[in-house]
Design a protein around this motif. Sequence first.
Motif, PDB file in Angstrom:
ATOM      1  N   GLY A  28     -34.377  -7.767   2.973  1.00 55.70           N
ATOM      2  CA  GLY A  28     -33.494  -7.052   3.885  1.00 55.70           C
ATOM      3  C   GLY A  28     -34.017  -7.085   5.307  1.00 55.70           C
ATOM      4  O   GLY A  28     -34.951  -7.806   5.653  1.00 55.70           O
ATOM      5  N   ALA A  29     -33.427  -6.296   6.153  1.00 57.89           N
ATOM      6  CA  ALA A  29     -33.801  -6.229   7.569  1.00 57.89           C
ATOM      7  C   ALA A  29     -33.359  -4.883   8.118  1.00 57.89           C
ATOM      8  O   ALA A  29     -32.498  -4.217   7.545  1.00 57.89           O
ATOM      9  N   PRO A  30     -33.964  -4.462   9.229  1.00 54.80           N
ATOM     10  CA  PRO A  30     -33.557  -3.172   9.814  1.00 54.80           C
ATOM     11  C   PRO A  30     -32.102  -3.189  10.235  1.00 54.80           C
ATOM     12  O   PRO A  30     -31.596  -4.182  10.763  1.00 54.80           O
ATOM     13  N   ARG A  31     -31.408  -2.099   9.972  1.00 51.73           N
ATOM     14  CA  ARG A  31     -30.042  -1.951  10.459  1.00 51.73           C
ATOM     15  C   ARG A  31     -30.095  -1.641  11.954  1.00 51.73           C
ATOM     16  O   ARG A  31     -30.990  -0.943  12.428  1.00 51.73           O
ATOM     17  N   LEU A  47     -17.288   2.414  26.517  1.00 50.10           N
ATOM     18  CA  LEU A  47     -18.073   2.463  25.285  1.00 50.10           C
ATOM     19  C   LEU A  47     -17.631   1.407  24.285  1.00 50.10           C
ATOM     20  O   LEU A  47     -16.478   1.373  23.861  1.00 50.10           O
ATOM     21  N   LEU A  48     -18.587   0.570  23.889  1.00 45.53           N
ATOM     22  CA  LEU A  48     -18.351  -0.436  22.865  1.00 45.53           C
ATOM     23  C   LEU A  48     -19.533  -0.385  21.903  1.00 45.53           C
ATOM     24  O   LEU A  48     -20.686  -0.267  22.331  1.00 45.53           O
ATOM     25  N   LEU A  49     -19.248  -0.474  20.610  1.00 46.28           N
ATOM     26  CA  LEU A  49     -20.286  -0.405  19.589  1.00 46.28           C
ATOM     27  C   LEU A  49     -20.610  -1.799  19.064  1.00 46.28           C
ATOM     28  O   LEU A  49     -19.726  -2.659  18.959  1.00 46.28           O
ATOM     29  N   LEU A  50     -21.888  -2.019  18.724  1.00 42.01           N
ATOM     30  CA  LEU A  50     -22.333  -3.268  18.115  1.00 42.01           C
ATOM     31  C   LEU A  50     -23.263  -2.918  16.968  1.00 42.01           C
ATOM     32  O   LEU A  50     -24.044  -1.954  17.051  1.00 42.01           O
ATOM     33  N   THR A  51     -23.205  -3.693  15.892  1.00 41.45           N
ATOM     34  CA  THR A  51     -24.025  -3.397  14.722  1.00 41.45           C
ATOM     35  C   THR A  51     -24.205  -4.651  13.877  1.00 41.45           C
ATOM     36  O   THR A  51     -23.479  -5.638  14.041  1.00 41.45           O
ATOM     37  N   ASN A  52     -25.187  -4.617  12.978  1.00 37.90           N
ATOM     38  CA  ASN A  52     -25.302  -5.659  11.952  1.00 37.90           C
ATOM     39  C   ASN A  52     -25.056  -5.071  10.562  1.00 37.90           C
ATOM     40  O   ASN A  52     -25.305  -5.734   9.559  1.00 37.90           O
ATOM     41  N   ASP A  53     -24.578  -3.843  10.523  1.00 39.43           N
ATOM     42  CA  ASP A  53     -24.278  -3.155   9.263  1.00 39.43           C
ATOM     43  C   ASP A  53     -22.797  -3.337   8.945  1.00 39.43           C
ATOM     44  O   ASP A  53     -21.935  -2.621   9.456  1.00 39.43           O
ATOM     45  N   HIS A  57     -22.236   0.249  -5.818  1.00 37.76           N
ATOM     46  CA  HIS A  57     -22.897   0.518  -4.538  1.00 37.76           C
ATOM     47  C   HIS A  57     -22.872  -0.744  -3.673  1.00 37.76           C
ATOM     48  O   HIS A  57     -23.265  -1.811  -4.122  1.00 37.76           O
ATOM     49  N   PRO A  58     -22.409  -0.661  -2.407  1.00 31.64           N
ATOM     50  CA  PRO A  58     -22.300  -1.864  -1.576  1.00 31.64           C
ATOM     51  C   PRO A  58     -23.658  -2.307  -1.030  1.00 31.64           C
ATOM     52  O   PRO A  58     -24.474  -1.483  -0.598  1.00 31.64           O
ATOM     53  N   VAL A  59     -23.897  -3.597  -1.036  1.00 34.25           N
ATOM     54  CA  VAL A  59     -25.088  -4.186  -0.441  1.00 34.25           C
ATOM     55  C   VAL A  59     -24.668  -5.414   0.364  1.00 34.25           C
ATOM     56  O   VAL A  59     -23.600  -5.974   0.161  1.00 34.25           O
ATOM     57  N   ASP A  60     -25.532  -5.818   1.288  1.00 37.36           N
ATOM     58  CA  ASP A  60     -25.298  -7.036   2.046  1.00 37.36           C
ATOM     59  C   ASP A  60     -26.631  -7.701   2.334  1.00 37.36           C
ATOM     60  O   ASP A  60     -27.657  -7.319   1.758  1.00 37.36           O
ATOM     61  N   GLN A  61     -26.626  -8.689   3.230  1.00 38.93           N
ATOM     62  CA  GLN A  61     -27.853  -9.434   3.476  1.00 38.93           C
ATOM     63  C   GLN A  61     -28.927  -8.607   4.159  1.00 38.93           C
ATOM     64  O   GLN A  61     -30.083  -9.009   4.218  1.00 38.93           O
ATOM     65  N   TRP A  62     -28.544  -7.424   4.673  1.00 38.72           N
ATOM     66  CA  TRP A  62     -29.509  -6.570   5.360  1.00 38.72           C
ATOM     67  C   TRP A  62     -30.126  -5.528   4.421  1.00 38.72           C
ATOM     68  O   TRP A  62     -31.018  -4.797   4.808  1.00 38.72           O
ATOM     69  N   SER A  63     -29.652  -5.468   3.184  1.00 45.16           N
ATOM     70  CA  SER A  63     -30.138  -4.455   2.241  1.00 45.16           C
ATOM     71  C   SER A  63     -31.457  -4.873   1.613  1.00 45.16           C
ATOM     72  O   SER A  63     -31.602  -6.009   1.153  1.00 45.16           O
ATOM     73  N   GLN A  64     -32.387  -3.927   1.567  1.00 45.14           N
ATOM     74  CA  GLN A  64     -33.625  -4.146   0.820  1.00 45.14           C
ATOM     75  C   GLN A  64     -33.367  -3.747  -0.636  1.00 45.14           C
ATOM     76  O   GLN A  64     -32.990  -2.616  -0.918  1.00 45.14           O
ATOM     77  N   ILE A  65     -33.549  -4.688  -1.564  1.00 46.29           N
ATOM     78  CA  ILE A  65     -33.238  -4.451  -2.967  1.00 46.29           C
ATOM     79  C   ILE A  65     -34.475  -4.744  -3.806  1.00 46.29           C
ATOM     80  O   ILE A  65     -35.078  -5.821  -3.691  1.00 46.29           O
ATOM     81  N   GLU A  66     -34.848  -3.767  -4.649  1.00 50.08           N
ATOM     82  CA  GLU A  66     -36.051  -3.901  -5.472  1.00 50.08           C
ATOM     83  C   GLU A  66     -35.715  -3.639  -6.933  1.00 50.08           C
ATOM     84  O   GLU A  66     -34.802  -2.873  -7.252  1.00 50.08           O
ATOM     85  N   LEU A  67     -36.501  -4.251  -7.788  1.00 50.55           N
ATOM     86  CA  LEU A  67     -36.327  -4.106  -9.229  1.00 50.55           C
ATOM     87  C   LEU A  67     -37.664  -3.715  -9.854  1.00 50.55           C
ATOM     88  O   LEU A  67     -38.702  -4.311  -9.553  1.00 50.55           O
ATOM     89  N   GLN A  68     -37.631  -2.705 -10.713  1.00 54.13           N
ATOM     90  CA  GLN A  68     -38.865  -2.241 -11.360  1.00 54.13           C
ATOM     91  C   GLN A  68     -39.154  -3.088 -12.595  1.00 54.13           C
ATOM     92  O   GLN A  68     -38.315  -3.224 -13.491  1.00 54.13           O
TER      93      GLN A  68
END
Length: 244
Positions: A62-65, A113-119, A39-50
């Motif tokens: 993480g941070a909002p996409r 039309l131009l798209l911008l994202t941090n995802d 599963h891909p993750v990056d610096q914006w992903s919220q990752i938790e461990l039980q």
Amino acid sequence: MRLDRFLTHRPELSRQKARQLLLAGRVRVGGQSVQDGLHPVDQWSQIELQAADGSWQTLQAGAPRCYLMLHKPKGCVSATQDARHPTVMDWVEPAAALHLHLPGRLDFNTTGLLLLTNDGHWSRALSLPTSELPKTYLVTTRDPIAPETEAVFRAGIYFAYENLTTRPATLQVIHPHQAWLTIHEGRYHQVKRMFAAVGNKVVDLHRQAIGPVELDPHLQPGQWRALTPVEVEWLRPLEATVID
């Protein structure tokens, strides 16, 4: 990167331990249980461990996409920074804070039309040649558009430099010097080169749509808005293979 690699970068987690945690459903990404180590993750992903007591430990907040559409004006570069020219980021107030980047580009004097994202994962998948998302342009030409142009574009045009033929494109002439053109790829200066191949010249170019997402008619050049959740999903191709 892959989720399993993210986990094994933790000093307390071996590769075997990370695999066990994934299989046990004790890892969450964005609040959802994930058992696939690819599963891909990056610096914006919220990752938790039980933890063993059932509580959830945050490994990465993480941070909002963020997904935006910009009505690109003329006279700016589709880049995050440029030493000589203004960039599209100059028009978007939160660009620096949100680490936005561009999953596609428009030429200096092309508007629309131009798209911008941090995802990053969404952006890479969107940019894949296999995504085949149609892009629709309003094209204004120097000379009247010849009747045979539609058939030539539909058959594809050979670009000797790349040794390839463009995919079938749809041309709808609405004025002797103006037409809607829909292409399914984004080669370098492709629209201009296609018209040059039939002896014509593009004098004005405006991108109106990417896939089913059209430029918001309420946006003036230089204005932007967030994509709706539906628009984000409309533009989400099949997940790109992550090899990192």
